[in-house]
Scaffold this motif. Structure first.
Motif, PDB file in Angstrom:
ATOM      1  N   THR A  82      98.175 -70.647 -27.661  1.00  0.00           N
ATOM      2  CA  THR A  82      97.548 -71.679 -26.828  1.00  0.00           C
ATOM      3  C   THR A  82      96.192 -71.169 -26.315  1.00  0.00           C
ATOM      4  N   PRO A  83      95.397 -72.061 -25.728  1.00  0.00           N
ATOM      5  CA  PRO A  83      94.157 -71.593 -25.096  1.00  0.00           C
ATOM      6  C   PRO A  83      94.414 -70.519 -24.028  1.00  0.00           C
ATOM      7  N   ASP A  84      95.490 -70.663 -23.259  1.00  0.00           N
ATOM      8  CA  ASP A  84      95.836 -69.627 -22.278  1.00  0.00           C
ATOM      9  C   ASP A  84      96.194 -68.313 -22.966  1.00  0.00           C
ATOM     10  N   GLY A  85      96.854 -68.411 -24.122  1.00  0.00           N
ATOM     11  CA  GLY A  85      97.192 -67.223 -24.888  1.00  0.00           C
ATOM     12  C   GLY A  85      95.944 -66.524 -25.404  1.00  0.00           C
ATOM     13  N   LEU A  86      94.977 -67.309 -25.885  1.00  0.00           N
ATOM     14  CA  LEU A  86      93.710 -66.728 -26.343  1.00  0.00           C
ATOM     15  C   LEU A  86      92.966 -66.068 -25.181  1.00  0.00           C
ATOM     16  N   ALA A  87      92.991 -66.713 -24.023  1.00  0.00           N
ATOM     17  CA  ALA A  87      92.326 -66.144 -22.851  1.00  0.00           C
ATOM     18  C   ALA A  87      92.984 -64.830 -22.437  1.00  0.00           C
ATOM     19  N   ARG A  88      94.326 -64.788 -22.461  1.00  0.00           N
ATOM     20  CA  ARG A  88      95.034 -63.561 -22.087  1.00  0.00           C
ATOM     21  C   ARG A  88      94.736 -62.455 -23.104  1.00  0.00           C
ATOM     22  N   LEU A  89      94.686 -62.828 -24.380  1.00  0.00           N
ATOM     23  CA  LEU A  89      94.347 -61.859 -25.421  1.00  0.00           C
ATOM     24  C   LEU A  89      92.945 -61.298 -25.204  1.00  0.00           C
ATOM     25  N   GLN A  90      92.010 -62.163 -24.892  1.00  0.00           N
ATOM     26  CA  GLN A  90      90.630 -61.713 -24.632  1.00  0.00           C
ATOM     27  C   GLN A  90      90.571 -60.783 -23.423  1.00  0.00           C
ATOM     28  N   ALA A  91      91.345 -61.095 -22.398  1.00  0.00           N
ATOM     29  CA  ALA A  91      91.383 -60.245 -21.209  1.00  0.00           C
ATOM     30  C   ALA A  91      92.006 -58.884 -21.526  1.00  0.00           C
ATOM     31  N   ALA A  92      92.939 -58.855 -22.472  1.00  0.00           N
ATOM     32  CA  ALA A  92      93.640 -57.620 -22.819  1.00  0.00           C
ATOM     33  C   ALA A  92      92.842 -56.731 -23.772  1.00  0.00           C
ATOM     34  N   LEU A  93      91.940 -57.325 -24.531  1.00  0.00           N
ATOM     35  CA  LEU A  93      91.213 -56.549 -25.547  1.00  0.00           C
ATOM     36  C   LEU A  93      90.502 -55.310 -25.003  1.00  0.00           C
ATOM     37  N   PRO A  94      89.811 -55.364 -23.874  1.00  0.00           N
ATOM     38  CA  PRO A  94      89.167 -54.136 -23.377  1.00  0.00           C
ATOM     39  C   PRO A  94      90.175 -53.020 -23.070  1.00  0.00           C
ATOM     40  N   TYR A  95      91.337 -53.379 -22.543  1.00  0.00           N
ATOM     41  CA  TYR A  95      92.375 -52.390 -22.250  1.00  0.00           C
ATOM     42  C   TYR A  95      92.908 -51.780 -23.546  1.00  0.00           C
ATOM     43  N   TRP A  96      93.134 -52.640 -24.546  1.00  0.00           N
ATOM     44  CA  TRP A  96      93.603 -52.169 -25.848  1.00  0.00           C
ATOM     45  C   TRP A  96      92.551 -51.261 -26.485  1.00  0.00           C
TER      46      TRP A  96
ATOM     47  N   LEU B  59      97.930 -51.807 -21.138  1.00  0.00           N
ATOM     48  CA  LEU B  59      97.884 -53.273 -21.089  1.00  0.00           C
ATOM     49  C   LEU B  59      98.529 -53.854 -19.836  1.00  0.00           C
ATOM     50  N   ALA B  60      99.204 -53.032 -19.038  1.00  0.00           N
ATOM     51  CA  ALA B  60      99.946 -53.510 -17.857  1.00  0.00           C
ATOM     52  C   ALA B  60      99.130 -54.422 -16.940  1.00  0.00           C
ATOM     53  N   PRO B  61      97.832 -54.137 -16.688  1.00  0.00           N
ATOM     54  CA  PRO B  61      97.080 -55.035 -15.797  1.00  0.00           C
ATOM     55  C   PRO B  61      96.992 -56.482 -16.300  1.00  0.00           C
ATOM     56  N   THR B  62      97.220 -56.692 -17.588  1.00  0.00           N
ATOM     57  CA  THR B  62      97.135 -58.041 -18.144  1.00  0.00           C
ATOM     58  C   THR B  62      98.490 -58.741 -18.181  1.00  0.00           C
ATOM     59  N   GLY B  63      99.555 -58.000 -17.852  1.00  0.00           N
ATOM     60  CA  GLY B  63     100.888 -58.582 -17.898  1.00  0.00           C
ATOM     61  C   GLY B  63     101.460 -58.670 -19.299  1.00  0.00           C
ATOM     62  N   LEU B  64     100.819 -58.035 -20.260  1.00  0.00           N
ATOM     63  CA  LEU B  64     101.311 -58.033 -21.634  1.00  0.00           C
ATOM     64  C   LEU B  64     101.869 -56.667 -21.993  1.00  0.00           C
TER      65      LEU B  64
END
Length: 150
Positions: A100-114, A32-37
């Motif tokens: 938040t909407p930004d949180g949902l966007a970050r989660l969506q960005a992280a899903l492929p890595y997860w 998940l590191a590339p997403t900052g999470l």
């Protein structure tokens, strides 16, 4: 007196579980590191995405984490604008957490890595064994202990 493995760490359920948890957590953190999470932050966002809002207490119970640790984990997410933590409109003592909407966007960005980390683990460990592991670990939560009860 002669000591055996049963006397020490070789039979410690907690140590075995924590070793495996650290190993998997580091694997998911790296993925998940590339997403900052971090893996814990991802899990929190994932749970929050399933609720409009939830109290810190309810979220802590849902993810089996004490409130203080959860509050500590929420701070960087709030600083980054990925969640909001505000007093409840109906009970000023309760704190409500919302993604938040930004949180949902970050989660969506992280899903492929997860998903990649998840698939790699299941390929290596075995899908059936992974499902059995999750079921066994869920059963641990039903053993009757109350680690965060006052």
């Amino acid at each position: 007196m002669t000591r055996t493995a049963a006397d020490g760490v070789g039979s410690c359920n907690n140590l075995a579980l924590r070793k495996a948890a650290r190993y998997l957590s580091a694997t998911y953190d790296k993925a998940l590191a590339p997403t900052g999470l971090r893996a814990t932050q991802f899990s929190i966002l994932q749970h929050l995405s399933q609720h409009d809002e939830i109290t810190i207490t309810s979220l802590a119970e849902t993810i089996a984490m004490d409130r203080t640790t959860l509050a500590t984990n929420l701070k960087p997410l709030a600083r980054e604008g990925l969640v909001t933590v505000e007093p409840s409109a109906t009970d000023r003592r309760a704190r409500m957490v919302t993604i938040t909407p930004d949180g949902l966007a970050r989660l969506q960005a992280a899903l492929p890595y997860w998903r990649t980390a998840q698939a790699q683990f299941e390929d290596s460990f075995g899908s059936e064994k992974a499902a059995q592991l999750r079921a066994a670990l869920e059963d641990v939560l039903s053993t009757g202990f109350h680690p965060w009860a006052e």
